[in-house]
Enzyme design. Structure first.
Site, PDB file in Angstrom:
ATOM      1  N   ASN A 175       0.800  -1.308   0.088  1.00  0.00           N
ATOM      2  CA  ASN A 175       0.115   0.159  -0.145  1.00  0.00           C
ATOM      3  C   ASN A 175       1.021   1.229   0.051  1.00  0.00           C
ATOM      4  O   ASN A 175       0.795   2.152   0.927  1.00  0.00           O
ATOM      5  CB  ASN A 175      -0.734   0.132   1.246  1.00  0.00           C
ATOM      6  CG  ASN A 175      -2.099   0.791   1.092  1.00  0.00           C
ATOM      7  OD1 ASN A 175      -2.533   1.666  -0.022  1.00  0.00           O
ATOM      8  ND2 ASN A 175      -3.299   0.836   1.916  1.00  0.00           N
ATOM      9  N   HIS A 227      -8.366   3.560   8.556  1.00  0.00           N
ATOM     10  CA  HIS A 227      -8.802   2.337   8.004  1.00  0.00           C
ATOM     11  C   HIS A 227     -10.240   2.042   8.414  1.00  0.00           C
ATOM     12  O   HIS A 227     -10.912   1.353   7.487  1.00  0.00           O
ATOM     13  CB  HIS A 227      -7.858   1.129   8.535  1.00  0.00           C
ATOM     14  CG  HIS A 227      -6.756   0.918   7.539  1.00  0.00           C
ATOM     15  ND1 HIS A 227      -5.690   1.574   7.918  1.00  0.00           N
ATOM     16  CD2 HIS A 227      -6.748   0.121   6.603  1.00  0.00           C
ATOM     17  CE1 HIS A 227      -4.718   1.283   6.879  1.00  0.00           C
ATOM     18  NE2 HIS A 227      -5.354   0.276   6.077  1.00  0.00           N
TER      19      HIS A 227
END
Length: 495
Positions: free
Chosen positions: A318, A349
Site C-alpha cells: 500500500n 482504516h
C-alpha cells in the site's frame, strides 16, 4: 464484489477510450476534466447507489472550507473534517447497517477521497503560505501554488480512474496528466545533462498494462482456488489449537495470511492498470531507456513476499497510503511520529476494533524490529555465508511477525483476536517489549548510519529503490508553478 469488478473492467475500457479519443492533443483540459468526473460519479452511482452522494458532499464541503478559511489554517480544518466525516460514515455503516459485511462498503472510495482532500490541503498550504526554505525537497516538489477550480478539485477527487480503488496520486501529477504534459519528461544522467536519445513524446502503456492484467489474472485465480481453502479463521479453531504443534501452527499462520494477500494484489494492480491505460502513471525512463509506469503503483509483490524486515514490508505494501501517512503525519509530527502515524492509519482504516489491535501491535513490532536491526545487524554482514543465513532468518521472522500482527485486521472483532493472541500467549508482544528494554531506541539511532554501508547488496538496492519511490516524485510543473521550485531527482520538465 461483482459490481466492483464489473465497474473496474468498464473503467479499463473507458480508460483506453479516454486515451485514444480524448487525448490531450485532441481535447481541451476542460473536456477531459468533465468527462473524467462524470464517468467517475456514474461508476460510483452504479456501485453504491445514492451512497455515492457522500463523495460529492465530502468533496464539496472540503472545497468550501478551503475557500473560506484561507491558506494559513485550511489544512487543519480540511484534515479534521474529511477524517471526521469518513469516521462518521464508517461508524454508521459498521454498527448500524452491516457489521462485518461489505455489500455496500461505500467507505472504501471515501478513504481514497479523504487522502486526496487532506494531501491537497497540505500541498496548497505548503505552496501558498509556508516559506520555500522551510519545506523539505519533497514538499517543495509537491507544493501547489494556486487554488484549484471546483471542476479541477472534483476531477481530482472523483475521476473514473481512481474513484473505486485509487490509488492516491499527487494533485500536480494528476493535473499534469490531464493537461498533457506528463510525457514531456526525459531521463537525466547522473551529471545532470539530459540524454536526448531517450526522448519520446507519447510512450505507449500497452506493455505495462498487459503485464499488470496478467498479474491480476493470476492473483484472482489464486484467490478463487487457494484462499478459500486456507481461511484465516482456522487459526483460532479449537481443535486445531489443541492438536497442532507450534511449528505447524506458525506455518499455517504464515500460509493463511499469505493466501489472504492476492485479493489486494488483484484490486490494486487492476487500479494501477486502469490509470496506465488512460495514460497516467508514467514516471520517465530507466537508465536503459525503458519506460517506467510505476508513478502511482501501490505495491511491489516480490519485495513484499521476500521482505527481510518489517520496514521493507510496509514500504512495499500500500505504497501510496504509506506516502500519504508520511506526508501529512510523520514528517509533520512534533512528537512520537511513529506512534502518531500508526494511530492515524488505524483511524483512517475504519472503526473495527481489530484494526486498532493490529496497528497498536504494529507499533511494537516496528520499534522492536528497528532496534534489533540497528543494534545487531552489523555483526552478521561481514561474511557472505553468515549474511545469507541472517537474511533467511530475518525473512522467516518478518513473515511470521507480519502474519501475527495482521490477524486482528482480518478477524475484525476483539474476541476472536484475543482468542488468537492468548492461544499464542502474546509471545511476540512480550518479545517486542523485552527487545525494547534490552535495546533502547536512543542507542539504536547512533549506530544506524555507522553500519549502513555493510548492508547486503540486494537488500540495499531494494531499500534504495523504496527511498527513490518515496522521494522521486514527478517534476512536471503546472502552469502556475513558480520558477524557483526544486526539481525532483532523475526527472526534468522539457522546456
Amino acid at each position: 464484489q461483482v459490481n466492483f469488478v464489473v465497474c473496474q473492467l468498464f473503467a479499463l475500457l473507458a480508460a483506453i477510450w479516454f486515451r485514444t479519443y480524448l487525448h490531450s492533443s485532441k481535447t481541451s483540459p476542460f473536456i477531459r476534466h468533465v468527462v473524467a468526473t462524470l464517468l467517475g460519479l456514474y461508476l460510483a452511482l452504479f456501485c453504491f447507489g445514492w451512497y455515492a452522494l457522500h463523495f460529492v458532499i465530502q468533496s464539496g464541503i472540503s472545497y468550501y472550507i478551503m475557500i473560506i478559511i484561507g491558506v494559513e489554517n485550511m489544512h487543519k480544518y480540511c484534515f479534521v473534517f474529511a477524517l471526521g466525516y469518513l469516521t462518521v460514515c464508517q461508524i454508521t455503516r459498521v454498527y448500524i447497517f452491516d457489521y462485518g459485511q461489505y455489500s455496500a462498503d461505500f467507505s472504501g472510495p471515501m478513504m481514497i477521497i479523504t487522502q486526496k482532500i487532506t494531501s491537497l490541503a497540505f500541498e496548497i498550504h505548503d505552496g501558498m503560505f509556508r516559506k520555500n526554505e522551510d519545506l523539505t525537497p519533497s514538499q517543495r516538489c509537491l507544493a501547489v501554488r494556486r487554488m484549484p477550480s471546483l471542476l479541477e478539485y472534483l476531477s481530482y477527487n472523483c475521476n473514473f480512474m481512481g474513484i473505486l480503488a485509487g490509488p492516491l496520486c499527487s494533485y500536480k501529477d494528476y493535473i499534469t496528466f490531464i493537461e498533457g504534459r506528463s510525457y514531456q519528461l526525459q531521463q537525466s544522467e547522473a551529471n545532470g545533462k539530459e540524454d536526448a536519445k531517450y526522448e519520446q513524446t507519447d510512450p505507449s502503456p500497452n506493455i505495462a498494462v498487459a503485464q499488470k492484467l496478467l498479474i491480476c489474472g493470476l492473483s484472482l485465480l489464486f484467490h478463487m482456488t487457494i484462499t478459500k481453502t486456507l481461511p484465516v479463521e482456522y487459526n483460532i479453531d479449537d481443535n486445531f489449537r489443541a492438536t497442532a504443534s507450534w511449528p505447524v501452527r506458525f506455518f499455517y499462520l504464515y500460509v493463511s495470511l499469505m493466501a489472504a494477500r492476492p485479493k489486494y494484489y488483484f484490486a490494486w494492480t487492476l487500479a494501477d492498470a486502469i490509470n496506465n491505460a488512460a495514460g497516467f502513471g508514467f514516471r520517465g525512463y530507466d537508465k536503459n531507456g525503458v519506460t517506467r509506469w510505476d508513478l502511482i503503483s501501490n505495491l511491489r509483490i516480490q519485495q513484499i513476499e521476500f521482505s527481510t524486515s518489517f520496514k521493507m514490508f510496509l514500504d512495499n505494501w500500500n505504497i501510496q497510503t504509506a506516502l500519504w501517512l508520511k506526508r501529512v503525519c510523520y514528517e509533520r509530527a512534533t512528537f512520537s511520529p511513529t506512534i502518531q502515524t500508526f494511530i492515524l492509519s488505524a483511524i483512517w482504516h475504519g472503526v473495527y476494533p481489530g484494526y486498532y489491535l493490529t496497528f497498536l501491535t504494529g507499533v511494537l513490532m516496528t520499534l522492536a524490529a528497528r532496534a534489533i536491526r540497528n543494534n545487531i545487524r552489523h555483526y552478521f554482514v561481514e561474511s557472505p555465508a553468515v549474511k545469507l543465513c541472517y537474511d533467511i532468518i530475518t525473512w522467516m521472522a518478518t513473515q511470521v511477525a507480519i502474519s501475527y500482527t495482521v490477524v486482528p485486521f482480518v478477524l475484525l472483532s476483539v474476541k476472536p483476536s484475543f482468542t488468537f493472541y492468548s492461544s499464542c500467549y502474546f509471545c511476540l508482544h512480550i518479545a517486542s517489549i523485552l527487545v525494547l528494554l534490552v535495546f533502547p531506541l536512543k542507542r539504536t539511532q547512533k549506530g544506524s548510519k555507522k553500519h549502513e554501508s555493510v548492508q547486503p547488496v540486494w537488500s540495499k538496492k531494494l531499500e534504495e529503490e523504496n527511498l527513490l519511490q518515496k522521494n522521486n516524485y514527478s517534476t512536471t510543473n503546472n502552469s502556475f508553478s513558480q520558477k524557483q521550485e526544486v526539481t525532483c531527482r532523475y526527472q526534468a520538465l522539457k522546456q
